[in-house]
Write an enzyme that holds these catalytic residues in place. Sequence first.
Site, PDB file in Angstrom:
ATOM      1  N   PRO A 129      53.138  58.013  72.950  1.00 34.18           N
ATOM      2  CA  PRO A 129      54.442  57.857  72.309  1.00 34.18           C
ATOM      3  C   PRO A 129      54.410  56.953  71.072  1.00 34.18           C
ATOM      4  O   PRO A 129      55.138  57.174  70.113  1.00 34.18           O
ATOM      5  CB  PRO A 129      55.303  57.253  73.425  1.00 34.18           C
ATOM      6  CG  PRO A 129      54.702  57.792  74.685  1.00 34.18           C
ATOM      7  CD  PRO A 129      53.233  57.819  74.415  1.00 34.18           C
ATOM      8  N   TRP A 157      52.081  65.031  74.111  1.00 40.72           N
ATOM      9  CA  TRP A 157      51.674  66.166  73.272  1.00 40.72           C
ATOM     10  C   TRP A 157      50.291  66.691  73.658  1.00 40.72           C
ATOM     11  O   TRP A 157      49.521  67.122  72.800  1.00 40.72           O
ATOM     12  CB  TRP A 157      51.677  65.799  71.777  1.00 40.72           C
ATOM     13  CG  TRP A 157      52.975  65.243  71.305  1.00 40.72           C
ATOM     14  CD1 TRP A 157      53.186  64.024  70.744  1.00 40.72           C
ATOM     15  CD2 TRP A 157      54.261  65.886  71.341  1.00 40.72           C
ATOM     16  NE1 TRP A 157      54.517  63.849  70.447  1.00 40.72           N
ATOM     17  CE2 TRP A 157      55.199  64.984  70.806  1.00 40.72           C
ATOM     18  CE3 TRP A 157      54.710  67.129  71.794  1.00 40.72           C
ATOM     19  CZ2 TRP A 157      56.547  65.280  70.709  1.00 40.72           C
ATOM     20  CZ3 TRP A 157      56.059  67.423  71.696  1.00 40.72           C
ATOM     21  CH2 TRP A 157      56.955  66.509  71.149  1.00 40.72           C
ATOM     22  N   CYS A 158      49.978  66.663  74.936  1.00 39.26           N
ATOM     23  CA  CYS A 158      48.666  67.135  75.396  1.00 39.26           C
ATOM     24  C   CYS A 158      48.726  68.647  75.622  1.00 39.26           C
ATOM     25  O   CYS A 158      49.298  69.121  76.616  1.00 39.26           O
ATOM     26  CB  CYS A 158      48.246  66.421  76.675  1.00 39.26           C
ATOM     27  SG  CYS A 158      46.589  66.870  77.217  1.00 39.26           S
ATOM     28  N   GLU A 241      37.392  70.401  65.107  1.00 38.21           N
ATOM     29  CA  GLU A 241      38.829  70.490  65.323  1.00 38.21           C
ATOM     30  C   GLU A 241      39.537  71.074  64.106  1.00 38.21           C
ATOM     31  O   GLU A 241      40.379  71.965  64.235  1.00 38.21           O
ATOM     32  CB  GLU A 241      39.406  69.112  65.641  1.00 38.21           C
ATOM     33  CG  GLU A 241      40.905  69.141  65.868  1.00 38.21           C
ATOM     34  CD  GLU A 241      41.494  67.779  66.192  1.00 38.21           C
ATOM     35  OE1 GLU A 241      42.665  67.729  66.603  1.00 38.21           O
ATOM     36  OE2 GLU A 241      40.782  66.760  66.022  1.00 38.21           O
ATOM     37  N   GLN A 278      59.872  93.735  40.977  1.00 41.18           N
ATOM     38  CA  GLN A 278      58.980  92.682  40.499  1.00 41.18           C
ATOM     39  C   GLN A 278      59.127  91.377  41.285  1.00 41.18           C
ATOM     40  O   GLN A 278      58.139  90.684  41.549  1.00 41.18           O
ATOM     41  CB  GLN A 278      59.230  92.412  39.014  1.00 41.18           C
ATOM     42  CG  GLN A 278      58.225  91.453  38.386  1.00 41.18           C
ATOM     43  CD  GLN A 278      58.520  91.195  36.920  1.00 41.18           C
ATOM     44  OE1 GLN A 278      59.448  90.470  36.595  1.00 41.18           O
ATOM     45  NE2 GLN A 278      57.751  91.809  36.037  1.00 41.18           N
TER      46      GLN A 278
END
Length: 380
Positions: A129, A157-158, A241, A278
């Site tokens: 957090p 947020w895993c 990653e 266009q």
Amino acid sequence: MPRALTDEQRDLVDAITRFCKRECGTGEQRDALTDHGREPHNQALYAKMADLGWLGVSLPEEYGGSGLGMVELCLFLEETAYGRAPISGFGTTVIAAAAYEKFGTEEQKRKVLGGVVQGRVEAISMSEPGAGSDVGALTCRARPTEGGYVVNGQKTWCSNAHIADHILLIARTSQEGSKHEGLTQFLVPAGTAGLKISGIDTMGGREVNDLYFTDCFLPDSAVVGTPGQGWAQLMAGLNLERMILAALMLGTARRAFDDTLAYVRQREQFGRPIGSFQALKHRIADMATELECARLLVDDVAAAIDAEPDRIFAREASMAKLKCTELAKHVTLEGMQMLGGYGYATEYGMESLLRSTVVSTVYGGTSEIQRDIIGKTYGL
């Protein structure tokens, strides 16, 4: 510009393309596989890819993998993203597996890498957090005790923890030295006592989680690598990653572009296809050019990493991640605009592509962090 692929690489791409068309090529199939977009990972489909030997594309042969390199891994990621295969667990799995491959014990490698090849999902937990972009500020504590460590604290947020066999935890084992010292990596089985996994609802469905550790005991054998060297071990995995995220978003951007192009070719207004105006034609041209630039960047950086696997390509990998994630978000937004009301409708799929891209400029290091890293490599 044609890609300079070997016959084996071309065969891999073609096989993935055919698989995705057959297994998840229609909106109806994807809805069934993902519970209408709420579950971005389908384990049954994932298992089929494991049976084909694809999940171990970049893992050593001694653990059941194919022993190939970053180029092949990026091709797999790009093509499965283009084919919209719901295998969101693969990205975190490869990131975690690489850490075990580099720093794990032989037992850890057999357990994790062997499981990955068989279709198991792995997760990695860094954010807290109060520690997101500033990973060195994390406070989740693993206190040394007789025979191991006792973990207390919260992670957040895993990605994919709720479907993973193990979680690669980064926790603080010492308060001495700088904030980047005293961090250690641990292998945590998902069912470990004292660990609670709680899902976070997001616009992308069920993918991320809060983790709560309460007097969670981990034996000494759970340590991955050297105690206190977790930061250095994390830095060794940055190439992987960032390239994973770049390749995934390159494939997603290509898919959004192709879907948009097909629509503007057939949709007529004022007596002709809207792509002939266009205002849209030039935007299509710009997106096509940017996609080609992004593809060349990913291909070039992936080949460089294969040529020098022990070198950290901080600038180049950050450039690839920044370019592909920002481009994917731009292309899907443009697709929404060009499809008009249909872009907003779930039937056409553009809105789900947008949902999968908007977060890509945040996770794995925000675009602002990538720009900062790139600037530092120029002495700024």
